[in-house]
Design a protein around this motif. Structure first.
Motif, PDB file in Angstrom:
ATOM      1  N   VAL A  54       0.158  10.340  -3.183  1.00 60.83           N
ATOM      2  CA  VAL A  54      -0.987  10.551  -2.299  1.00 60.83           C
ATOM      3  C   VAL A  54      -0.560  10.309  -0.856  1.00 60.83           C
ATOM      4  N   GLU A  55      -0.949  11.208   0.037  1.00 60.26           N
ATOM      5  CA  GLU A  55      -0.692  11.017   1.459  1.00 60.26           C
ATOM      6  C   GLU A  55      -1.653   9.972   2.023  1.00 60.26           C
ATOM      7  N   ILE A  80       0.842  -1.202   0.000  1.00 66.46           N
ATOM      8  CA  ILE A  80       0.000   0.000   0.000  1.00 66.46           C
ATOM      9  C   ILE A  80       0.873   1.246   0.000  1.00 66.46           C
ATOM     10  N   GLU A  81       1.937   1.239   0.776  1.00 71.56           N
ATOM     11  CA  GLU A  81       2.839   2.386   0.814  1.00 71.56           C
ATOM     12  C   GLU A  81       3.481   2.633  -0.549  1.00 71.56           C
ATOM     13  N   LEU A  82       3.840   1.561  -1.238  1.00 68.41           N
ATOM     14  CA  LEU A  82       4.417   1.695  -2.575  1.00 68.41           C
ATOM     15  C   LEU A  82       3.410   2.319  -3.539  1.00 68.41           C
ATOM     16  N   ALA A  83       2.157   1.880  -3.469  1.00 68.78           N
ATOM     17  CA  ALA A  83       1.111   2.443  -4.325  1.00 68.78           C
ATOM     18  C   ALA A  83       0.921   3.931  -4.044  1.00 68.78           C
ATOM     19  N   LEU A  84       0.909   4.308  -2.775  1.00 66.05           N
ATOM     20  CA  LEU A  84       0.719   5.715  -2.416  1.00 66.05           C
ATOM     21  C   LEU A  84       1.877   6.579  -2.913  1.00 66.05           C
ATOM     22  N   ARG A  85       3.097   6.060  -2.805  1.00 66.58           N
ATOM     23  CA  ARG A  85       4.249   6.824  -3.302  1.00 66.58           C
ATOM     24  C   ARG A  85       4.156   7.023  -4.806  1.00 66.58           C
ATOM     25  N   HIS A  86       3.751   5.981  -5.509  1.00 63.11           N
ATOM     26  CA  HIS A  86       3.615   6.094  -6.963  1.00 63.11           C
ATOM     27  C   HIS A  86       2.573   7.137  -7.342  1.00 63.11           C
TER      28      HIS A  86
END
Length: 368
Positions: A159-160, A150-156
């Protein structure tokens, strides 16, 4: 904080994809081949939700559990692709819900412990809206309940965590979402029951994807028809076959591309290899009518082509470019061909293997 939620990420198996019947069918066929007892209806919950060993759930305590596990794995891996293709189906409301969220301006993605073969059950379905990011077990540093996918998706997406939600059918989905700092929604369409999900303190538990609409508007006011968030791809500079130069030198092709790009261009293409994750994004954005794009019709024996306006960059250097997609069967999705105003290799002193980044431009952004 929650009034800024703009992105919704989904688990796949048991959430968007009704795949439990497929997994159960695979196990049952494997057991028949091995001469083992057939798993009961509660087998998937025992293994997927309660974390019981598949061998213990099938056979009870046995001395050679590891040997049996290897046997089950071997037979199941041989069976799983054809059986999965036959048995797995998207939930009836999956595509309508995704499309409605997309139309409302939500940014969408998938984070799953499955692989890209399973993902294609969704992305290959007619009517699947663009998904901005897909993270599978091939890309995530660790599987759920680790939050790293999930963190990887948010970085891509840029999005915070407070601006995102995650929907999943398993306690580990809720644990991963909570650890990542996003709003967690449980859904009972998979192996888990409501009583399995509630102890992990999700924001809400729903019984269908359609019910999400009753919760999401409480945190945000999405705008219908909003322009898409910037889609960014990166790729490695590779050598091409030199075939594009002849096509780009044709008079009518040159004139058309000069009109699209706003002036003369270098008569060749920059070739990038964006890999499987980038290819998924490129495919999903090919027909997004909110992005600035152009078409070259078939003519004089040449196939039709689709071109997207992009901003191409490397370090502090950037230039407008056209991403070219020849609409010919078998053209590799991971290959990106770009038409630029300048010879990038010489102008930017690029070596083979250099990493470049491109960003799609929408119809509201300035373009040459």
């Amino acid at each position: 904080m929650t009034s800024n939620v703009r992105a919704v990420l989904f688990d796949l198996d048991g959430t968007l994809l009704d795949s439990l019947p497929a997994f159960l069918a695979i196990t049952r066929r494997a057991c028949r081949e091995l001469g083992w007892p057939q798993p009961g209806a509660g087998y998937m919950r025992e293994v997927m939700t309660l974390g019981r060993s598949p061998i213990e759930a099938l056979l009870g305590p046995v001395d050679n559990a590891e040997e049996r596990r290897a046997q089950l794995t071997e037979v199941s891996m041989r069976l799983w692709k054809p059986v999965f293709q036959q048995e797995a189906r998207l939930f009836h409301d999956a595509l309508p819900v995704l499309q409605r969220l997309f139309d409302q301006g939500f940014r969408l993605g998938v984070v799953t412990d499955s692989n890209h073969f399973v993902v294609k059950c969704l992305t290959g379905a007619r009517g699947c809206p663009p998904l901005e990011v897909i993270v599978t077990r091939d890309e995530a540093p660790a599987r759920k309940p680790s939050p790293t996918g999930i963190e990887l998706a948010l970085r891509h997406m840029g999005v915070e965590p407070h601006a995102a939600a995650y929907v999943g059918d398993n306690p580990i989905d809720i644990q991963a979402a909570s650890s990542a700092g996003v709003r967690a929604f449980g859904i009972t369409t998979g192996a888990s029951r409501r009583e399995d999900l509630l102890p992990h303190s999700p924001h809400a538990v729903v019984d269908s994807l359609t019910e999400l609409h009753g919760h999401l508007p409480a945190w945000t006011q999405p705008v219908r028809g909003a322009n898409p968030a910037p889609a960014i791809l990166s790729g490695e500079l590779v050598s091409g076959l030199g075939q594009a130069g002849g096509f780009l030198a044709v008079d009518w092709v040159r004139d058309a591309i000069e009109a699209m790009l706003g002036g003369p261009f270098y008569p060749g293409t920059v070739n990038l290899d964006c890999g499987a994750p980038g290819a998924q994004i490129a495919v999903r954005h090919r027909h997004d009518n909110r992005l600035r794009r152009f078409e070259l019709p078939a003519r004089d024996g040449f196939c039709p082509a689709l071109l997207h306006a992009v901003q191409l960059s490397h370090g502090l250097s950037s230039t407008p470019a056209l991403l070219l997609w020849p609409q010919v069967p078998g053209y590799p999705d991971e290959k990106l061909e770009l038409i630029c105003r300048i010879p990038l290799r010489e102008g930017w002193a690029l070596a083979e293997g250099a990493m470049l980044e491109l960003r799609y431009l929408n119809t509201q952004e300035p373009w040459p």
